[in-house]
Design a protein around this motif. Structure first.
Motif: not given
Length: 344
Positions: A226-227, A191-194, A165, A163, A229
């Motif tokens: 999901e993470l 926490n932006v990720g797949t 940041d 992820c 975010t």
């Protein structure tokens, strides 16, 4: 004519649906003492988790160690380490590394045939590793980004992911006193990720069709998750109680917009005595936090902590510090975090 408006905080329909929620845990003592309300002014290692732009805010180098008694009574501990280093002749850049690991202890292995255990133990492993770069564009503006590797493993099954940041801090003073720069603004995306999912032999099942002797192994698939975010928007104000920096009171507010939880308001105050003793307290507010039946957060709101900074070296610019924080929790004896910092 009457106008009725209904306001809803966060995403109630998605509360609890994210995974890798250890990304939401604050393992550091200094910032958790006021619930990370000071995202706008956070610097050094702790900024890597909340606003990477603040990593470049340390004088030169910082090393930080912390151990957290997570939800006291559960025998779960969190160990964390991080360091930052300013770069370049002008020291306008900085890099950082942080590692957070969980210690769950030994858990008895149980099966359908042996539900009482007695056949051994296992220990889950949760690890986050973050690498950050931060840059100071001027004496007012600094920004940074973090890439974080996530790993969750149990015997014969694991999940991993990546992820990102990013954060920005703006430091100035509304009253125009350029030397003090007492007003701080910050924004960060975390926490932006797949999506992540578990895989491994632990998801396989062995069996055979009725009347057949051949034993088959069937691999199961884990649902992806999901993470968590979120976006932080923060404001902080320093109040110099004297003409010098001997007595400073800092008020801070951070609004957190969660994708998979209720939105939060984090309020905090910190008092600094000659930058040697620091006392802080904070409070988290979110929807239903006062209701024992409807609360969705293990924290009940209050937090408090302190730091003691001990200067050393010939010019007394180097600092060794100890930090402590306490966060009140529901059904447990709170969360305690102890930290040690070296600033060079």
């Amino acid at each position: 004519m009457l106008l009725s408006i209904a306001l809803y905080a966060g995403n109630p329909d998605r509360v609890g649906q994210a995974g890798a929620t250890e990304l939401l845990i604050n393992p550091w003592a200094r910032s958790s003492g006021w619930n990370a309300a000071n995202t706008a002014g956070m610097t050094g290692v702790e900024a890597m988790r909340f606003n990477p732009g603040g990593v470049v805010g340390v004088p030169n180098s910082e090393f930080l160690f912390a151990r957290t008694i997570w939800l006291s009574g559960t025998d779960i501990f969190i160990n964390s380490f991080g360091f930052t280093q300013r770069l370049g002749a002008a020291k306008s850049g900085a890099i950082g590394l942080s590692i957070m690991t969980f210690d769950f202890g030994n858990i008895d292995i149980t099966t359908v045939d042996q539900p009482e255990g007695g056949i051994g133990t296992y220990s889950p492993s949760f690890t986050n590793i973050g690498i950050t770069y931060s840059h100071m564009f001027s004496n007012r503006i600094r920004a940074g980004a973090t890439i974080r590797i996530i790993s969750e493993t149990i015997p014969d099954a694991k999940a991993s992911g990546v992820c990102f940041d990013a954060g920005l801090q703006y430091i100035t003073d509304i009253s125009g006193d350029e030397d003090k720069k007492r007003t701080k603004f910050g924004i960060s995306l975390r926490n932006v990720g797949t999506p992540m999912s578990f895989s491994g032999d632990g998801l396989a099942r062995r069996g055979q069709f009725e009347g057949e002797e051949v034993i088959l192994t069937v691999d199961g698939r884990s649902a992806s998750f999901e993470l968590p975010t979120l976006i932080n928007i923060s404001f902080a104000q320093d109040f110099w109680l004297t003409k010098t920096a001997d007595h400073i009171l800092t008020a801070a507010l951070t609004f957190t917009s969660n994708s998979f939880a209720y939105d939060q308001f984090n309020l905090g105050l910190e008092y600094s005595l000659k930058n040697i003793v620091m006392l802080r307290a904070g409070y988290i507010y979110e929807q239903n936090i006062y209701s024992k039946e409807d609360r969705r957060n293990i924290y009940t709101g209050p937090a408090a902590g302190f730091s003691v900074n001990l200067p050393f070296g010939t010019d007394k610019k180097n600092v060794f510090a100890v930090d402590y924080s306490y966060r009140a929790t529901m059904n447990f004896a709170g969360t305690h975090t102890f930290g040690a910092r070296i600033v060079l």
